[in-house]
Write a protein that holds these residues in place. Structure first.
Motif, mmCIF file in Angstrom:
data_model
loop_
_atom_site.group_PDB
_atom_site.id
_atom_site.type_symbol
_atom_site.label_atom_id
_atom_site.label_comp_id
_atom_site.label_asym_id
_atom_site.label_seq_id
_atom_site.Cartn_x
_atom_site.Cartn_y
_atom_site.Cartn_z
ATOM 1 N N TYR A 1 35.903 31.348 25.450
ATOM 2 C CA TYR A 1 35.730 32.791 25.605
ATOM 3 C C TYR A 1 34.455 33.115 26.375
ATOM 4 O O TYR A 1 34.375 34.113 27.082
ATOM 5 C CB TYR A 1 35.721 33.476 24.243
ATOM 6 N N GLN A 2 33.463 32.281 26.226
ATOM 7 C CA GLN A 2 32.237 32.450 27.000
ATOM 8 C C GLN A 2 32.518 32.209 28.481
ATOM 9 O O GLN A 2 32.020 32.934 29.342
ATOM 10 C CB GLN A 2 31.165 31.496 26.490
ATOM 11 N N GLN B 1 34.316 35.189 30.063
ATOM 12 C CA GLN B 1 33.422 36.313 30.315
ATOM 13 C C GLN B 1 32.506 36.051 31.507
ATOM 14 O O GLN B 1 32.363 36.900 32.399
ATOM 15 C CB GLN B 1 32.590 36.599 29.066
ATOM 16 N N GLN B 2 31.899 34.883 31.538
ATOM 17 C CA GLN B 2 30.884 34.616 32.552
ATOM 18 C C GLN B 2 31.479 34.314 33.924
ATOM 19 O O GLN B 2 30.926 34.711 34.944
ATOM 20 C CB GLN B 2 29.999 33.450 32.099
ATOM 21 N N ARG B 3 32.604 33.591 33.973
ATOM 22 C CA ARG B 3 33.167 33.183 35.256
ATOM 23 C C ARG B 3 34.193 34.166 35.800
ATOM 24 O O ARG B 3 34.270 34.395 37.005
ATOM 25 C CB ARG B 3 33.811 31.795 35.134
ATOM 26 N N PHE B 4 34.970 34.774 34.895
ATOM 27 C CA PHE B 4 36.064 35.627 35.339
ATOM 28 C C PHE B 4 35.856 37.103 35.008
ATOM 29 O O PHE B 4 36.684 37.940 35.371
ATOM 30 C CB PHE B 4 37.381 35.145 34.719
ATOM 31 N N GLY B 5 34.766 37.418 34.325
ATOM 32 C CA GLY B 5 34.480 38.811 34.000
ATOM 33 C C GLY B 5 35.457 39.414 33.011
ATOM 34 O O GLY B 5 35.661 40.632 32.999
ATOM 35 N N LEU B 6 36.064 38.586 32.165
ATOM 36 C CA LEU B 6 37.057 39.045 31.195
ATOM 37 C C LEU B 6 36.564 38.721 29.789
ATOM 38 O O LEU B 6 36.311 37.564 29.457
ATOM 39 C CB LEU B 6 38.410 38.369 31.441
ATOM 40 N N SER B 7 36.425 39.753 28.968
ATOM 41 C CA SER B 7 35.881 39.580 27.624
ATOM 42 C C SER B 7 36.971 39.741 26.579
ATOM 43 O O SER B 7 37.698 40.738 26.575
ATOM 44 C CB SER B 7 34.778 40.615 27.355
ATOM 45 N N VAL B 8 37.077 38.765 25.708
ATOM 46 C CA VAL B 8 37.986 38.874 24.570
ATOM 47 C C VAL B 8 37.332 39.764 23.529
ATOM 48 O O VAL B 8 36.244 39.471 23.034
ATOM 49 C CB VAL B 8 38.307 37.486 23.968
ATOM 50 N N ALA B 9 37.999 40.863 23.202
ATOM 51 C CA ALA B 9 37.447 41.812 22.243
ATOM 52 C C ALA B 9 38.089 41.693 20.878
ATOM 53 O O ALA B 9 37.448 41.965 19.858
ATOM 54 C CB ALA B 9 37.613 43.242 22.766
ATOM 55 N N LYS B 10 39.350 41.310 20.842
ATOM 56 C CA LYS B 10 40.038 41.203 19.560
ATOM 57 C C LYS B 10 41.189 40.223 19.687
ATOM 58 O O LYS B 10 41.637 39.895 20.792
ATOM 59 C CB LYS B 10 40.560 42.566 19.096
ATOM 60 N N ALA B 11 41.673 39.768 18.550
ATOM 61 C CA ALA B 11 42.776 38.808 18.544
ATOM 62 C C ALA B 11 43.642 39.039 17.317
ATOM 63 O O ALA B 11 43.150 39.444 16.261
ATOM 64 C CB ALA B 11 42.247 37.374 18.559
ATOM 65 N N ALA C 1 28.398 30.617 21.240
ATOM 66 C CA ALA C 1 28.999 29.741 20.240
ATOM 67 C C ALA C 1 29.002 30.386 18.860
ATOM 68 O O ALA C 1 29.974 30.281 18.112
ATOM 69 C CB ALA C 1 28.230 28.407 20.200
ATOM 70 N N ASP C 2 27.936 31.080 18.509
ATOM 71 C CA ASP C 2 27.851 31.694 17.182
ATOM 72 C C ASP C 2 28.892 32.784 17.006
ATOM 73 O O ASP C 2 29.564 32.858 15.982
ATOM 74 C CB ASP C 2 26.449 32.267 16.943
#
Length: 241
Positions: free
Chosen positions: A169-170, A173-183, A80-81
């Motif tokens: 976004y959490q 990452q945790q469920r689908f293994g996909l991390s948002v790095a930038k937008a 969240a932070d």
């Protein structure tokens, strides 16, 4: 020197950065885990500690890893932070931030329209998961948000988990293994319509801020397209450069 790093016109630290990033993307170093020490990595790749540290500095600046003084360097996770301070730029007029609380209105699979397909870099008519939600700040509706993701990348997200978390976004990452790095965000001035009147409690024609965001993963691939419409009587967009 590790054979994965080869001479090229690019600075050596950039080559090291790309190799380290590849190990993170592959899952060798999962989010939330500590990577080897600078000295260990510099020995592994046959480079100076200074070069290795410069590569890690670049990954820190890209929000891929986080340094913890006296402990080491950890692969970043979406909590969240981080989502609040890196990706959420709506604040009160006095500059204070608060975490938005989300209420889902629509959650469905449908075909992507032309605008969504272009943003997601997929073909028009491909299946997407569409989520519409109201986001409250200080207990009052502040944003009406529509977001779409490819259903191929996020299978069954239209129904699982049963309750969507506040920080998507959490979940990515945790469920689908996909991390948002930038937008990348683009801002527009728009007028409120019937939907905003119903869900934000503003009169039609009220000035709103509309934010188009395209979010990408570590490899630069598009993960999400969202449009947020924000009331501006109590809140504004803040981006500290």
């Amino acid at each position: 020197m590790n054979t994965d790093v080869t001479p090229a016109y690019r600075p050596l630290y950039q080559q090291i950065k790309e190799v380290l990033l590849g190990r993170i993307v592959s899952g060798e170093w999962a989010p939330g885990t500590f990577i080897p020490s600078e000295s260990a990595l510099s020995q592994e790749y046959g480079v100076s500690v200074g070069t290795l540290r410069k590569a890690l500095d670049a990954l820190v600046n890209d929000h891929v890893v986080i340094r913890h003084h006296g402990k080491g360097t950890v692969v970043a996770t979406h909590d969240a932070d981080r989502s609040l301070f890196q990706f959420f730029h709506i604040v009160r007029h006095d500059g204070n931030r608060c975490l938005p609380i989300s209420r889902v209105l629509v959650r469905e699979v449908r075909e992507a329209n032309a605008t969504e397909a272009a943003a997601l870099e997929i073909k028009e008519g491909e299946c997407v998961v569409h989520i519409r939600r109201v986001r409250e700040l200080d207990g009052k509706p502040a944003l009406l948000e529509d977001l779409v993701v490819s259903s191929a990348l996020f299978p069954a997200m239209e129904r699982e988990p049963e309750t969507l978390p506040n920080t998507l976004y959490q979940l990515y990452q945790q469920r689908f293994g996909l991390s948002v790095a930038k937008a990348k965000e683009t801002l527009f001035a728009v007028a409120a319509g019937k939907a905003e009147q119903e869900h934000l409690g503003v009169m039609p024609g009220t000035p709103l801020l509309e934010i188009h965001r395209v979010a990408r993963n570590l490899q630069g691939e598009v993960l999400e397209f969202r449009i947020s419409r924000c009331e501006t009587q109590q809140h504004c967009y803040l981006n500290e450069l």
